[in-house]
Design a protein around this motif. Structure first.
Motif, PDB file in Angstrom:
ATOM      1  N   LYS A 296       0.818  -1.207   0.000  1.00 60.85           N
ATOM      2  CA  LYS A 296       0.000   0.000   0.000  1.00 60.85           C
ATOM      3  C   LYS A 296       0.853   1.258   0.000  1.00 60.85           C
ATOM      4  CE  LYS A 296      -3.941  -2.089   2.423  1.00 60.85           C
ATOM      5  NZ  LYS A 296      -4.895  -1.908   1.300  1.00 60.85           N
ATOM      6  N   PHE A 297       0.291   2.324  -0.557  1.00 54.85           N
ATOM      7  CA  PHE A 297       0.893   3.643  -0.446  1.00 54.85           C
ATOM      8  C   PHE A 297       0.080   4.448   0.562  1.00 54.85           C
ATOM      9  CE2 PHE A 297      -2.263   4.166  -3.855  1.00 54.85           C
ATOM     10  CZ  PHE A 297      -2.921   5.325  -3.458  1.00 54.85           C
ATOM     11  N   ARG A 298       0.631   5.573   0.987  1.00 55.45           N
ATOM     12  CA  ARG A 298      -0.033   6.391   2.009  1.00 55.45           C
ATOM     13  C   ARG A 298       0.055   7.864   1.594  1.00 55.45           C
ATOM     14  NH1 ARG A 298      -1.348   5.901   7.494  1.00 55.45           N
ATOM     15  NH2 ARG A 298      -1.036   7.771   8.772  1.00 55.45           N
TER      16      ARG A 298
ATOM     17  N   GLU B  36      -0.870  11.469   3.397  1.00 50.13           N
ATOM     18  CA  GLU B  36      -1.250  12.033   4.691  1.00 50.13           C
ATOM     19  C   GLU B  36      -0.930  13.521   4.725  1.00 50.13           C
ATOM     20  OE1 GLU B  36       1.166   9.703   7.291  1.00 50.13           O
ATOM     21  OE2 GLU B  36       2.910  11.023   7.080  1.00 50.13           O
TER      22      GLU B  36
ATOM     23  N   ASP C 146     -11.686   6.990  -1.121  1.00 52.45           N
ATOM     24  CA  ASP C 146     -11.847   7.174   0.322  1.00 52.45           C
ATOM     25  C   ASP C 146     -12.247   8.618   0.576  1.00 52.45           C
ATOM     26  OD1 ASP C 146     -11.878   6.611   2.994  1.00 52.45           O
ATOM     27  OD2 ASP C 146      -9.803   5.876   3.093  1.00 52.45           O
TER      28      ASP C 146
ATOM     29  N   ALA D  10      -5.327  11.012   6.674  1.00 48.92           N
ATOM     30  CA  ALA D  10      -4.406   9.957   6.243  1.00 48.92           C
ATOM     31  C   ALA D  10      -5.202   8.943   5.432  1.00 48.92           C
ATOM     32  CB  ALA D  10      -3.742   9.285   7.440  1.00 48.92           C
ATOM     33  N   PHE D  11      -4.775   8.735   4.204  1.00 57.85           N
ATOM     34  CA  PHE D  11      -5.393   7.744   3.326  1.00 57.85           C
ATOM     35  C   PHE D  11      -4.353   6.681   2.973  1.00 57.85           C
ATOM     36  CE2 PHE D  11      -7.863  11.604   1.867  1.00 57.85           C
ATOM     37  CZ  PHE D  11      -9.053  11.232   2.491  1.00 57.85           C
ATOM     38  N   SER D  12      -4.809   5.452   2.861  1.00 55.31           N
ATOM     39  CA  SER D  12      -3.937   4.357   2.431  1.00 55.31           C
ATOM     40  C   SER D  12      -4.689   3.528   1.406  1.00 55.31           C
ATOM     41  CB  SER D  12      -3.550   3.491   3.632  1.00 55.31           C
ATOM     42  OG  SER D  12      -2.683   2.451   3.234  1.00 55.31           O
ATOM     43  N   HIS D  13      -3.953   3.096   0.375  1.00 54.13           N
ATOM     44  CA  HIS D  13      -4.613   2.310  -0.669  1.00 54.13           C
ATOM     45  C   HIS D  13      -3.605   1.398  -1.342  1.00 54.13           C
ATOM     46  CE1 HIS D  13      -7.170   1.458  -4.228  1.00 54.13           C
ATOM     47  NE2 HIS D  13      -8.153   1.683  -3.372  1.00 54.13           N
TER      48      HIS D  13
ATOM     49  N   THR E  84       5.239   2.236  -3.106  1.00 54.13           N
ATOM     50  CA  THR E  84       4.571   2.188  -1.801  1.00 54.13           C
ATOM     51  C   THR E  84       4.998   3.366  -0.940  1.00 54.13           C
ATOM     52  OG1 THR E  84       6.327   0.718  -1.013  1.00 54.13           O
ATOM     53  CG2 THR E  84       4.317  -0.308  -1.839  1.00 54.13           C
TER      54      THR E  84
ATOM     55  N   THR F  39       5.174   7.176   0.874  1.00 53.89           N
ATOM     56  CA  THR F  39       4.301   8.016   1.684  1.00 53.89           C
ATOM     57  C   THR F  39       4.456   9.454   1.214  1.00 53.89           C
ATOM     58  OG1 THR F  39       4.413   6.592   3.635  1.00 53.89           O
ATOM     59  CG2 THR F  39       3.811   8.890   3.990  1.00 53.89           C
TER      60      THR F  39
ATOM     61  N   THR G 156       3.268  13.410   1.711  1.00 60.77           N
ATOM     62  CA  THR G 156       2.708  14.323   2.703  1.00 60.77           C
ATOM     63  C   THR G 156       2.274  15.620   2.029  1.00 60.77           C
ATOM     64  OG1 THR G 156       4.145  13.415   4.431  1.00 60.77           O
ATOM     65  CG2 THR G 156       3.146  15.569   4.843  1.00 60.77           C
TER      66      THR G 156
END
Length: 393
Positions: free
Chosen positions: A32-34, A36, A62, A73-76, A101, A103, A105
């Motif tokens: 998953k990536f994030r 935020e 989301d 914060a979203f993760s998918h 994957t 993150t 910001t």
């Protein structure tokens, strides 16, 4: 019988190819990536994470109702190739791209979040921000020209065309041609000025070439990516349209099904006789593009395999375009003096931009190119080289 194409596994993971290693994508199955960050002054507003899907359009992944602090914060699930997303509150949009994957910001202020935001953790996202701001600047400049009552209709149109032309040249040199394999290069292709595409392959041969360059680079880095295949389709349809228009202007009839365009990043290097040889000049032939080191221990065995291939298929339309990366020019000339195919040498060696453009991370690596100058497959996709060559001849 399948010809043996034993590989010399020289890993390009050293300092000379650190950039390529950074750019290479890793399979992200079940990872998953994030995304935020925080958006201030947006209490009680709904923030959406949306995928800009090629096949389905805008897809909501989301959402969250922001509080006073604005944190989110979203993760998918991550994909195997770069994909495009956006953060949206009403009509305020921040465009993003995810190619691993990672993150990412994002910090912004509402309601100016589309222009007043900071992004970190992704060079692609930072470049997309730059492109978005430059696109807005172009729009403001065009509107200022339209509001200038001292200009007539023709002068206004000419001024706006100059603005667009200058913008395209800057974007091509600083973004698209600089790193055509990147998501931000893809993003730049689809920028608009109002309802007008800035790069329009249906109206410009030069724009067709821009689309084809990015498509070819995506073929190398993400060979199964739907977006890369879509770029090729756009380029081909654009060239068909251009040639049909030209034919009509000349009073000629052209079968649209016969019109194709090249989808290849060109290589231009001197051969062992001092002549400039362009890869794209071999259009009309099936080409085996080979990156090779003659100083490698198993080079002789592999050259023998290439001779077998050449002898079997050259008379039917196969050519080999071999790029040597040897630092010793004398050794290269000695080793290639008796070889019948195109032999060129890249004096940049393992730091060559050609290796980066074609995502070469081990030596040797080869590619098959069809008669239309379109990249067909690379070695890791080929199980039976004889069968693949015969299918192209």
């Amino acid at each position: 019988m399948t010809i043996n194409m034993k590989r010399i596994f020289i890993n390009l993971s050293g300092a000379a190819m650190m950039l390529a290693a950074v750019l290479a994508i890793t399979s992200c199955n079940n990872k998953k990536f994030r995304i935020e960050g925080s958006i201030s002054k947006a209490a009680d507003k709904m923030l959406y994470l949306e995928n800009m899907s090629l096949s389905e359009g805008v897809v909501v992944l989301d959402s969250v109702k922001l509080d006073e602090g604005g944190s989110f914060a979203f993760s998918h699930e991550a994909t195997d190739a770069p994909e495009f997303y956006r953060l949206r509150i009403l009509d305020q949009i921040i465009n993003l791209s995810i190619d691993s994957t990672e993150t990412v910001t994002v910090k912004a202020n509402y309601p100016e979040m589309a222009t007043a935001y900071e992004v970190s953790g992704s060079d692609n996202c930072q470049k997309i921000k730059e492109l978005s701001l430059r696109q807005m600047e172009l729009l403001n400049q065009a509107l200022a020209v339209q509001r200038n009552t001292s200009l007539g209709i023709e002068a206004t149109a000419d001024s706006i065309e100059r603005l667009i032309s200058n913008y395209k040249e800057r974007v091509k040199s600083e973004y698209i041609f600089k790193e055509p394999m990147k998501a931000y290069a893809y993003f730049a292709l689809f920028q608009t000025l109002g309802n007008r595409l800035i790069f329009n392959p249906r109206e410009s041969k030069d724009d067709v070439k821009v689309f084809a360059a990015v498509a070819t680079s995506w073929d190398s880095y993400y060979p199964e990516a739907l977006r890369g295949k879509n770029l090729h389709n756009i380029a081909i349809e654009g060239m068909k349209n251009m040639r049909l228009i030209e034919a009509q202007n000349q009073g000629l009839q052209v079968d649209a099904s016969k019109v194709t365009t090249a989808g290849l990043i060109d290589i231009q290097l001197l051969d062992n006789k001092g002549n400039l040889r362009r890869l794209t000049d071999l259009k009309g032939q099936v080409v085996l593009l080979d990156f090779h080191l003659f100083g490698a221990r198993e080079s002789t065995e592999r050259i023998m395999s290439l001779r077998d291939i050449y002898n079997k298929y050259h008379s039917r339309g196969l050519e080999i375009y071999q790029v040597a990366l040897d630092p010793d020019e004398h050794l290269w000339k000695t080793k290639t003096a008796a070889l019948p195919w195109v032999n060129v040498r890249d004096d940049k060696g393992l730091e060559s931009a050609n290796l980066l453009n074609y995502n070469v991370q081990t030596i040797p690596t080869f590619f098959l190119i069809d008669r239309n100058n379109s990249l067909y497959k690379r070695d890791i996709q080929i199980k039976d080289i004889d069968a693949e060559i015969q299918s192209l001849l």
